[in-house]
Scaffold this active site. Structure first.
Site, PDB file in Angstrom:
ATOM      1  N   ASN A  89       4.123   3.151  -2.539  1.00  0.00           N
ATOM      2  CA  ASN A  89       4.922   1.950  -2.268  1.00  0.00           C
ATOM      3  C   ASN A  89       4.060   0.732  -2.589  1.00  0.00           C
ATOM      4  O   ASN A  89       3.177   0.373  -1.814  1.00  0.00           O
ATOM      5  CB  ASN A  89       5.343   1.948  -0.794  1.00  0.00           C
ATOM      6  CG  ASN A  89       6.039   0.660  -0.388  1.00  0.00           C
ATOM      7  OD1 ASN A  89       6.444  -0.136  -1.247  1.00  0.00           O
ATOM      8  ND2 ASN A  89       6.172   0.444   0.915  1.00  0.00           N
TER       9      ASN A  89
ATOM     10  N   GLY B 115      -0.953  -0.347   7.151  1.00  0.00           N
ATOM     11  CA  GLY B 115      -1.874  -1.405   6.733  1.00  0.00           C
ATOM     12  C   GLY B 115      -2.955  -1.716   7.750  1.00  0.00           C
ATOM     13  O   GLY B 115      -3.665  -2.709   7.614  1.00  0.00           O
TER      14      GLY B 115
ATOM     15  N   LYS C  81       4.832  -2.339  -2.710  1.00  0.00           N
ATOM     16  CA  LYS C  81       5.220  -3.581  -2.018  1.00  0.00           C
ATOM     17  C   LYS C  81       5.260  -4.729  -3.047  1.00  0.00           C
ATOM     18  O   LYS C  81       5.618  -4.493  -4.196  1.00  0.00           O
ATOM     19  CB  LYS C  81       4.282  -3.858  -0.843  1.00  0.00           C
ATOM     20  CG  LYS C  81       4.140  -2.612   0.056  1.00  0.00           C
ATOM     21  CD  LYS C  81       3.499  -2.874   1.371  1.00  0.00           C
ATOM     22  CE  LYS C  81       3.416  -1.563   2.155  1.00  0.00           C
ATOM     23  NZ  LYS C  81       2.933  -1.710   3.511  1.00  0.00           N
TER      24      LYS C  81
ATOM     25  N   GLU D 193       8.816  -3.151   7.092  1.00  0.00           N
ATOM     26  CA  GLU D 193       8.735  -4.557   6.681  1.00  0.00           C
ATOM     27  C   GLU D 193      10.129  -5.135   6.432  1.00  0.00           C
ATOM     28  O   GLU D 193      10.363  -6.321   6.661  1.00  0.00           O
ATOM     29  CB  GLU D 193       7.816  -4.685   5.454  1.00  0.00           C
ATOM     30  CG  GLU D 193       6.353  -4.536   5.869  1.00  0.00           C
ATOM     31  CD  GLU D 193       5.439  -3.949   4.810  1.00  0.00           C
ATOM     32  OE1 GLU D 193       5.780  -3.995   3.619  1.00  0.00           O
ATOM     33  OE2 GLU D 193       4.369  -3.432   5.197  1.00  0.00           O
TER      34      GLU D 193
ATOM     35  N   HIS E 276      12.275   0.435   5.296  1.00  0.00           N
ATOM     36  CA  HIS E 276      10.837   0.251   5.541  1.00  0.00           C
ATOM     37  C   HIS E 276      10.667  -0.730   6.702  1.00  0.00           C
ATOM     38  O   HIS E 276      11.449  -1.674   6.848  1.00  0.00           O
ATOM     39  CB  HIS E 276      10.151  -0.279   4.274  1.00  0.00           C
ATOM     40  CG  HIS E 276       8.657  -0.265   4.403  1.00  0.00           C
ATOM     41  ND1 HIS E 276       7.972  -1.257   5.057  1.00  0.00           N
ATOM     42  CD2 HIS E 276       7.739   0.640   3.997  1.00  0.00           C
ATOM     43  CE1 HIS E 276       6.676  -0.965   5.043  1.00  0.00           C
ATOM     44  NE2 HIS E 276       6.508   0.185   4.404  1.00  0.00           N
TER      45      HIS E 276
ATOM     46  N   GLU F 228       6.730   6.664   9.486  1.00  0.00           N
ATOM     47  CA  GLU F 228       5.678   5.657   9.362  1.00  0.00           C
ATOM     48  C   GLU F 228       5.537   4.895  10.669  1.00  0.00           C
ATOM     49  O   GLU F 228       6.292   3.943  10.923  1.00  0.00           O
ATOM     50  CB  GLU F 228       6.029   4.658   8.257  1.00  0.00           C
ATOM     51  CG  GLU F 228       6.136   5.271   6.883  1.00  0.00           C
ATOM     52  CD  GLU F 228       5.808   4.245   5.800  1.00  0.00           C
ATOM     53  OE1 GLU F 228       4.908   4.523   4.997  1.00  0.00           O
ATOM     54  OE2 GLU F 228       6.408   3.163   5.786  1.00  0.00           O
TER      55      GLU F 228
ATOM     56  N   SER G  17      -1.705   4.035   6.481  1.00  0.00           N
ATOM     57  CA  SER G  17      -3.150   4.136   6.271  1.00  0.00           C
ATOM     58  C   SER G  17      -3.588   5.490   5.718  1.00  0.00           C
ATOM     59  O   SER G  17      -4.662   5.993   6.080  1.00  0.00           O
ATOM     60  CB  SER G  17      -3.909   3.775   7.558  1.00  0.00           C
ATOM     61  OG  SER G  17      -3.626   2.436   7.924  1.00  0.00           O
TER      62      SER G  17
HETATM   63  P1  PGA Z   1      -0.323   1.596   4.074  1.00  0.00           P
HETATM   64  O1  PGA Z   1       1.271   1.333   3.972  1.00  0.00           O
HETATM   65  O2  PGA Z   1      -0.586   2.898   3.343  1.00  0.00           O
HETATM   66  O3  PGA Z   1      -0.942   0.417   3.406  1.00  0.00           O
HETATM   67  O4  PGA Z   1      -0.655   1.714   5.519  1.00  0.00           O
HETATM   68  C1  PGA Z   1       2.211   2.363   4.061  1.00  0.00           C
HETATM   69  C2  PGA Z   1       3.601   1.819   3.878  1.00  0.00           C
HETATM   70  O5  PGA Z   1       3.880   0.686   4.321  1.00  0.00           O
HETATM   71  O6  PGA Z   1       4.480   2.489   3.278  1.00  0.00           O
END
Ligand code: PGA
Length: 262
Positions: free
Chosen positions: A12, A180, A14, A106, A104, A174, A220
């Site tokens: 992903n 993140g 983003k 976000e 997601h 997730e 992560s």
């Molecule tokens: P990350 O994000 O691997 O940077 O923790 C995962 C995601 O948001 O799909």
């Protein structure tokens, strides 16, 4: 019955990488995996670039016949019309997207997407023959108040209301606190929630769909921890954010079977 689910590693991106950077990245990823003789039966690979990159990725993938899937990071719940700024699943399907990320965290937190919106988007994806990569996960507060599984399970039930999951579905667990943050869930935590999600899938869609649906862990994930997640019986891959932008790291995550001898 022994079930085989091909592991799935999804990147992903983003809001990172423009269309020129996307072309370079996907080309190098394909070279890196070819050099390493990656067997795509060990792990299917998909990238989720920004919308403005997808046409370029499609052109490259189809011209060079690359074994890399791709999809959108979101789609509209509507098919067409006066929805400024939105992108229809019909357009993604036309670009040969196989998947689309839906719900997601976000999108849920920064764009106020509700469970009802997520449900409508899952239905929109199916209308256009796209496979939703449906994201569910609890915040740190949820974890403290309700434990790990309650919120993801409730989100899954809401997202699948009136949906035929047999039309194609990937679920990504997730935990919001792990995204993140550099602080991944433990493999045991991921397994516990993945098993709970699979049980709910069985209840809603039957044993066969539950057994064949891939459930990913995200939050992560890196080359150093991917293998520990994939050792868990109900974790079938990963949705990777930050580490999916680093070519060597992402390529190494895809090749988790080789570099750990798992
Ligand atoms: P990350 O994000 O691997 O940077 O923790 C995962 C995601 O948001 O799909």
């Amino acid at each position: 019955m022994a079930v085989s689910r091909t592991p799935f590693i999804a990147g992903n991106w983003k809001m990172n990488l423009d269309h020129l950077q996307a072309i370079a990245f996907v080309q190098k990823l394909a070279w890196s995996l070819a050099d390493a003789k990656h067997d795509f039966a060990d792990a299917e690979v998909a990238v989720f670039p920004p919308f403005t990159d997808i046409r370029s990725v499609q052109t490259l993938v189809s011209a060079d016949d690359l074994p890399i899937a791709y999809g959108g990071q979101d789609l509209s719940q509507h098919d067409s019309g006066a929805y400024t700024g939105e992108v229809s699943g019909a357009f993604l399907a036309k670009l040969d997207c196989r998947y689309v990320i839906i719900g997601h965290s976000e999108r849920r937190t920064l764009h106020g997407e509700s469970d009802a919106d997520v449900n409508a988007k899952v239905k929109a994806a199916h209308r256009h023959g796209l496979i939703p990569v449906l994201c569910v996960g609890e915040t740190a507060d949820d974890l403290e108040q309700h434990g790990a599984s309650a919120v993801p399970v409730a989100q899954l039930r809401a997202a699948l209301d009136g949906v035929d999951a047999g039309k194609g579905l990937v679920v990504a667990y997730e935990p919001v606190w792990a995204i993140g943050s550099g602080k991944a869930a433990t493999p045991e935590q991921a397994q516990q929630v993945a098993a709970a999600l699979r049980a709910v899938l069985g209840e809603i869609a039957g044993d066969e769909v539950a057994a064949s649906t891939r459930i990913l862990y995200g939050g992560s994930v890196k080359a150093a921890n991917i293998a520990s997640f994939l050792r868990e019986p109900d974790v079938d891959g990963a949705l990777v954010g930050g580490a999916s932008l680093d070519l060597d790291e992402f390529s190494s995550i895809v090749r988790f079977k080789k570099h750990v001898g798992a």
